[in-house]
Write an enzyme that holds these catalytic residues in place. Structure first.
Site, PDB file in Angstrom:
ATOM      1  N   GLU A  80     -12.762  18.159   5.814  1.00 11.65           N
ATOM      2  CA  GLU A  80     -13.342  17.004   6.507  1.00 11.65           C
ATOM      3  C   GLU A  80     -13.491  17.328   7.990  1.00 11.65           C
ATOM      4  OE1 GLU A  80     -10.995  13.562   5.502  1.00 11.65           O
ATOM      5  OE2 GLU A  80     -11.738  13.548   3.463  1.00 11.65           O
ATOM      6  N   HIS A 132     -15.948   4.540  11.095  1.00 13.98           N
ATOM      7  CA  HIS A 132     -16.313   5.642  10.195  1.00 13.98           C
ATOM      8  C   HIS A 132     -17.818   5.834  10.319  1.00 13.98           C
ATOM      9  CE1 HIS A 132     -16.760   8.163   6.680  1.00 13.98           C
ATOM     10  NE2 HIS A 132     -15.450   8.202   6.541  1.00 13.98           N
ATOM     11  N   ARG A 182      -7.930   9.214  15.253  1.00 14.27           N
ATOM     12  CA  ARG A 182      -7.232   9.792  14.097  1.00 14.27           C
ATOM     13  C   ARG A 182      -8.030  10.922  13.455  1.00 14.27           C
ATOM     14  NH1 ARG A 182      -7.399   8.497   8.267  1.00 14.27           N
ATOM     15  NH2 ARG A 182      -9.159   7.202   8.846  1.00 14.27           N
ATOM     16  N   GLY A 205       0.845  -1.197   0.000  1.00 16.14           N
ATOM     17  CA  GLY A 205       0.000   0.000   0.000  1.00 16.14           C
ATOM     18  C   GLY A 205       0.877   1.242   0.000  1.00 16.14           C
ATOM     19  N   ARG A 244     -14.757  12.398  14.167  1.00 12.24           N
ATOM     20  CA  ARG A 244     -15.406  11.156  13.780  1.00 12.24           C
ATOM     21  C   ARG A 244     -15.994  10.319  14.916  1.00 12.24           C
ATOM     22  NH1 ARG A 244     -11.836   8.448   9.172  1.00 12.24           N
ATOM     23  NH2 ARG A 244     -12.446  10.147   7.820  1.00 12.24           N
ATOM     24  N   LEU A 281      -3.003   8.448   5.086  1.00 17.37           N
ATOM     25  CA  LEU A 281      -2.174   8.354   3.871  1.00 17.37           C
ATOM     26  C   LEU A 281      -0.917   9.191   4.091  1.00 17.37           C
ATOM     27  CD1 LEU A 281      -4.886   8.681   1.056  1.00 17.37           C
ATOM     28  CD2 LEU A 281      -3.681   6.609   1.747  1.00 17.37           C
ATOM     29  N   HIS A 319     -13.263   1.049  10.690  1.00 14.66           N
ATOM     30  CA  HIS A 319     -12.603   1.724   9.567  1.00 14.66           C
ATOM     31  C   HIS A 319     -11.096   1.794   9.716  1.00 14.66           C
ATOM     32  CE1 HIS A 319     -12.248   4.544   6.267  1.00 14.66           C
ATOM     33  NE2 HIS A 319     -11.718   5.464   7.040  1.00 14.66           N
ATOM     34  N   LYS A 332      -0.481  -9.916  -0.356  1.00  8.09           N
ATOM     35  CA  LYS A 332      -1.044 -11.259  -0.173  1.00  8.09           C
ATOM     36  C   LYS A 332      -2.142 -11.626  -1.166  1.00  8.09           C
ATOM     37  CE  LYS A 332      -4.044 -10.398   3.803  1.00  8.09           C
ATOM     38  NZ  LYS A 332      -4.435 -10.883   5.109  1.00  8.09           N
TER      39      LYS A 332
HETATM   40  P1  FAD Z   1      -2.743  -0.988   2.941  1.00  5.08           P
HETATM   41  O1  FAD Z   1      -2.930  -0.012   1.868  1.00  5.08           O
HETATM   42  O2  FAD Z   1      -3.970  -1.533   3.575  1.00  5.08           O
HETATM   43  O3  FAD Z   1      -1.898  -2.195   2.319  1.00  5.08           O
HETATM   44  C1  FAD Z   1      -1.683  -3.358   3.075  1.00  5.08           C
HETATM   45  C2  FAD Z   1      -0.826  -4.293   2.248  1.00  5.08           C
HETATM   46  O4  FAD Z   1      -0.356  -5.352   3.070  1.00  5.08           O
HETATM   47  C3  FAD Z   1      -1.538  -4.961   1.081  1.00  5.08           C
HETATM   48  O5  FAD Z   1      -0.658  -4.969  -0.013  1.00  5.08           O
HETATM   49  C4  FAD Z   1      -1.746  -6.395   1.570  1.00  5.08           C
HETATM   50  O6  FAD Z   1      -1.790  -7.359   0.545  1.00  5.08           O
HETATM   51  C5  FAD Z   1      -0.504  -6.581   2.400  1.00  5.08           C
HETATM   52  N1  FAD Z   1      -0.575  -7.619   3.427  1.00  5.08           N
HETATM   53  C6  FAD Z   1      -1.387  -7.696   4.500  1.00  5.08           C
HETATM   54  N2  FAD Z   1      -1.117  -8.809   5.206  1.00  5.08           N
HETATM   55  C7  FAD Z   1      -0.109  -9.445   4.566  1.00  5.08           C
HETATM   56  C8  FAD Z   1       0.596 -10.635   4.790  1.00  5.08           C
HETATM   57  N3  FAD Z   1       0.321 -11.448   5.826  1.00  5.08           N
HETATM   58  N4  FAD Z   1       1.563 -11.002   3.914  1.00  5.08           N
HETATM   59  C9  FAD Z   1       1.849 -10.220   2.840  1.00  5.08           C
HETATM   60  N5  FAD Z   1       1.214  -9.059   2.582  1.00  5.08           N
HETATM   61  C10 FAD Z   1       0.244  -8.685   3.434  1.00  5.08           C
HETATM   62  N6  FAD Z   1      -6.969   7.578   4.783  1.00  5.08           N
HETATM   63  C11 FAD Z   1      -6.701   8.838   4.405  1.00  5.08           C
HETATM   64  O7  FAD Z   1      -5.701   9.421   4.848  1.00  5.08           O
HETATM   65  N7  FAD Z   1      -7.532   9.478   3.528  1.00  5.08           N
HETATM   66  C12 FAD Z   1      -8.638   8.894   3.008  1.00  5.08           C
HETATM   67  O8  FAD Z   1      -9.334   9.495   2.206  1.00  5.08           O
HETATM   68  C13 FAD Z   1      -8.943   7.576   3.396  1.00  5.08           C
HETATM   69  N8  FAD Z   1     -10.055   6.936   2.927  1.00  5.08           N
HETATM   70  C14 FAD Z   1     -10.245   5.633   3.232  1.00  5.08           C
HETATM   71  C15 FAD Z   1     -11.322   4.951   2.653  1.00  5.08           C
HETATM   72  C16 FAD Z   1     -11.491   3.606   2.866  1.00  5.08           C
HETATM   73  C17 FAD Z   1     -12.649   2.872   2.235  1.00  5.08           C
HETATM   74  C18 FAD Z   1     -10.583   2.910   3.707  1.00  5.08           C
HETATM   75  C19 FAD Z   1     -10.759   1.438   3.979  1.00  5.08           C
HETATM   76  C20 FAD Z   1      -9.546   3.586   4.332  1.00  5.08           C
HETATM   77  C21 FAD Z   1      -9.361   4.950   4.085  1.00  5.08           C
HETATM   78  N9  FAD Z   1      -8.307   5.649   4.663  1.00  5.08           N
HETATM   79  C22 FAD Z   1      -8.054   6.930   4.290  1.00  5.08           C
HETATM   80  C23 FAD Z   1      -7.299   4.945   5.467  1.00  5.08           C
HETATM   81  C24 FAD Z   1      -6.082   4.627   4.580  1.00  5.08           C
HETATM   82  O9  FAD Z   1      -6.549   4.263   3.294  1.00  5.08           O
HETATM   83  C25 FAD Z   1      -5.253   3.501   5.133  1.00  5.08           C
HETATM   84  O10 FAD Z   1      -4.964   3.728   6.492  1.00  5.08           O
HETATM   85  C26 FAD Z   1      -3.934   3.389   4.380  1.00  5.08           C
HETATM   86  O11 FAD Z   1      -4.181   3.279   3.006  1.00  5.08           O
HETATM   87  C27 FAD Z   1      -3.158   2.180   4.858  1.00  5.08           C
HETATM   88  O12 FAD Z   1      -2.040   2.036   4.029  1.00  5.08           O
HETATM   89  P2  FAD Z   1      -0.986   0.896   4.328  1.00  5.08           P
HETATM   90  O13 FAD Z   1       0.079   1.036   3.324  1.00  5.08           O
HETATM   91  O14 FAD Z   1      -0.620   0.932   5.758  1.00  5.08           O
HETATM   92  O15 FAD Z   1      -1.805  -0.472   4.121  1.00  5.08           O
HETATM   93  C1  SIN Z   2     -13.193   9.545   3.969  1.00  2.55           C
HETATM   94  O1  SIN Z   2     -13.059   9.878   2.790  1.00  2.55           O
HETATM   95  O2  SIN Z   2     -14.171   9.819   4.666  1.00  2.55           O
HETATM   96  C2  SIN Z   2     -12.105   8.745   4.597  1.00  2.55           C
HETATM   97  C3  SIN Z   2     -11.082   9.654   5.092  1.00  2.55           C
HETATM   98  C4  SIN Z   2     -10.227   8.958   6.086  1.00  2.55           C
HETATM   99  O3  SIN Z   2     -10.529   7.860   6.533  1.00  2.55           O
HETATM  100  O4  SIN Z   2      -9.211   9.554   6.453  1.00  2.55           O
END
Ligand code: FAD
Ligand code: SIN
Length: 537
Positions: free
Chosen positions: A120, A242, A384, A21, A288, A390, A349, A42
């Site tokens: 927001e 959320h 948060r 991610g 939130r 992000l 969320h 994964k």
């Molecule tokens: P992720 O993007 O969740 O990636 C996790 C990765 O780990 C994936 O590639 C997965 O395959 C891998 N993985 C997991 N377990 C394993 C394993 N055992 N072995 C190998 N790989 C594994 N945040 C904001 O700041 N702004 C927003 O507008 C916002 N909107 C959101 C909307 C939604 C619907 C959601 C669900 C979340 C939102 N968030 C937002 C929160 C934000 O998207 C996440 O906190 C952030 O993207 C997490 O990024 P990350 O890189 O930590 O993990």
């Molecule tokens: C949203 O767009 O409401 C998600 C934003 C966030 O989780 O930070």
């Protein structure tokens, strides 16, 4: 030399990144300058919370904004538990990270020669940079393309099962992490991947709850693996719900972005009353935790199935321009948001706690780093602020890569000798249905007993039931051949237990943790809830 596209039985790499991610890919793009990198995902490589992010990325870019305002808003949302140093670095490094994203190809919405900023809840200014209402999709696309352009290896269907913790493997010296055991989803084979630095970027644990905005991969694997490897984990009681997920029998986990409330959306009950004013003077733009609890209370008070987010007073052209993804998805479910309010309910969320790190992403176990949602850097405290996650992934992805470079220099030498995975007498699984039942039970009991409003009695019940379930899962795990479902179930149950343990320890209400037995905050408990393997079994 290894195959770029698949796992070999045994490999060594300088930096092993678990997760593709925003955090994992930001790390990889920086770290590739200093050593070899493998990123594991994964399922499909873009699948994770990042690609579903809607609202955007909070950062100080507006003419009426400054760092202090963003810092203050973050501290207020965090209800006394944010670590000021983590807030400072995240906020101050934000604008540069946005410019970096633009340099790798992210196209944000523009307004003349500046970025368009949305608003927001909890933000005192417009400061959320975005790409329409599908910011995460654009970010993930650009980061993956940049990794491809740099020849960084990003593998799919490679599930980390457990970390190679030297103490658990019976190797000498202090405990350190030497890589991970991996399960190849396609072949069912276990492989051993050693590394000088292992980076957890596995995202959150929304799937611990029955209703969640999170994708299926969010099963808390990173927290569970780190805890089993002896790393400190903190603040798991602070699970963010959320306020507004689409309420429709066929809509699995579809989020209705907070940006809709930022642009004037009104929350109504079934009778059409705009009820938020009865709960908080900031109404729809309160933080939130307050909006989610207010919706929960209003639904329960009236016996309704959902609340409603009303956008009908805004022009259809504006809705289509700013929220094309949400508009189209609602339409698929027969809801035209330009003419009818959207039914919404709160859902799990975001995990505010996680694996404890310092400002460089180092955990309490040497050679193990954690970044993104899996980590607990101190930025979010007890709640948060929207769109700060992000940003956190971007800032700490880069910081951790600089730290990884230092670690690599200090541990260079022959790859560590670790044993291959020992399958013992494991049999082929005969009762897949047991896994499905236990999975469902964990998620339902977490929703019913450890949800938005908690009580000590329900937490005790959850603890007892989880104890039984974890015993069953442990037996199953050691008797049968490992499958992806079983790996996730074991992690889900461990994370559920960590949430319950942290929640039991915090005998007050603060931020996202609301306990009816202790409805007020208690100054004496203004500290993190830290648990390690020895504390909880
Ligand atoms: P992720 O993007 O969740 O990636 C996790 C990765 O780990 C994936 O590639 C997965 O395959 C891998 N993985 C997991 N377990 C394993 C394993 N055992 N072995 C190998 N790989 C594994 N945040 C904001 O700041 N702004 C927003 O507008 C916002 N909107 C959101 C909307 C939604 C619907 C959601 C669900 C979340 C939102 N968030 C937002 C929160 C934000 O998207 C996440 O906190 C952030 O993207 C997490 O990024 P990350 O890189 O930590 O993990
Ligand atoms: C949203 O767009 O409401 C998600 C934003 C966030 O989780 O930070």
């Amino acid at each position: 030399m290894y195959d770029m596209n698949r796992l070999s039985a045994r490999e060594h790499v300088d930096f092993l990144v678990l997760g593709g991610g925003v955090a994992g890919l930001s790390f990889a793009l920086e770290a590739a300058q200093y050593g070899s990198v493998t990123v594991l995902t994964k399922r499909q490589r873009a699948e994770g919370s990042t690609q579903y992010a809607q609202g955007g990325i909070a950062t100080v870019l507006g003419a009426d904004d400054d760092f202090q305002k963003h810092i203050d808003d973050t501290l207020v949302a965090g209800a006394g538990l944010c670590h000021r140093d983590a807030v400072e670095v995240t906020v101050r490094e934000g604008p540069e990270r946005i410019r970096w994203l633009q340099s790798v190809g992210v196209e944000f919405d523009r307004e003349g020669d500046r970025l368009h900023l949305t608003r927001e809840g909890g933000h005192s200014r417009r400061r959320v940079a975005h790409a329409k209402d599908a910011t995460g999709r654009e970010v993930e696309r650009a980061l993956l393309a940049a990794c491809d352009a740099q020849g960084i290896r990003v593998l799919e269907n490679a599930i980390a099962v457990d970390l190679l913790a030297s103490s658990r493997l019976g190797l000498g010296g202090g405990n350190r992490v030497l890589g991970a055991y991996l399960l190849d989803r396609e072949t069912g084979e276990m492989t051993t991947h050693t590394a000088s630095v292992t980076v957890l970027a596995t995202g959150g644990a929304g799937k611990v709850y029955l209703y969640t905005s999170n994708p299926d991969v969010a099963t808390g694997d990173g927290v569970a693996m780190a805890w089993r490897a002896g790393a400190a984990v903190a603040n798991m009681e602070f699970m963010q719900f959320h306020p507004t997920c689409l309420y429709h029998p066929d809509a699995k986990s579809f989020l209705i972005s907070e940006a809709l409330r930022g642009e004037g959306g009104i929350l109504r009950n079934r009778a059409g009353e705009a009820f938020m004013i009865r709960y908080d003077p900031r109404k729809e733009l309160a933080p939130r935790d307050i909006v989610a609890r207010s919706i929960d209370a209003e639904i329960k008070r009236r016996g309704d199935d959902s609340a409603y987010l009303d956008m009908t007073h805004l022009p259809k052209a504006f809705l289509l321009e700013h929220f094309p993804n949400i508009y189209a998805t609602c339409k698929e479910f027969g809801i035209d948001m330009a003419v009818q309010p959207i039914p919404v309910v709160p859902a799990a969320h975001y995990q505010c706690g996680g694996v404890v790190t310092d400002l460089e992403g180092s955990t309490s176990v040497p050679q193990l780093l954690a970044i993104g949602e899996v980590s607990c850097t101190g930025l979010h405290g007890a709640n948060r602020l929207a769109s700060n996650s992000l940003l956190e992934g971007l800032v700490f992805g880069r910081r951790a890569a600089l730290q990884a470079k230092e670690i690599l220099a200090s541990v260079r030498g022959a790859p560590p000798q670790v044993p291959d995975w020992n399958p013992g007498d494991a049999l082929a699984p005969d009762e897949g249905v047991v896994v499905t039942h236990n999975w469902e039970e964990v998620r339902r009991l977490m929703w019913n007993y450890v949800g938005i409003v908690r009580s000590m009695k329900r937490l005790e019940r959850a603890r007892t039931r989880l104890g039984l379930l974890r015993g069953e899962i442990r037996d199953y795990y050691w008797q049968y051949k490992i499958t992806p479902d079983l790996v996730e179930l074991r992690n889900l149950a461990d994370v559920a237990m960590l949430i319950v343990e942290c929640a039991r320890r915090r005998k007050e209400s603060r931020g996202l943790h609301y306990l009816i037995d202790f409805p007020s905050s208690d100054e004496r408990q203004m500290h993190d809830t830290v648990v390690t393997r020895g504390d909880v079994d």
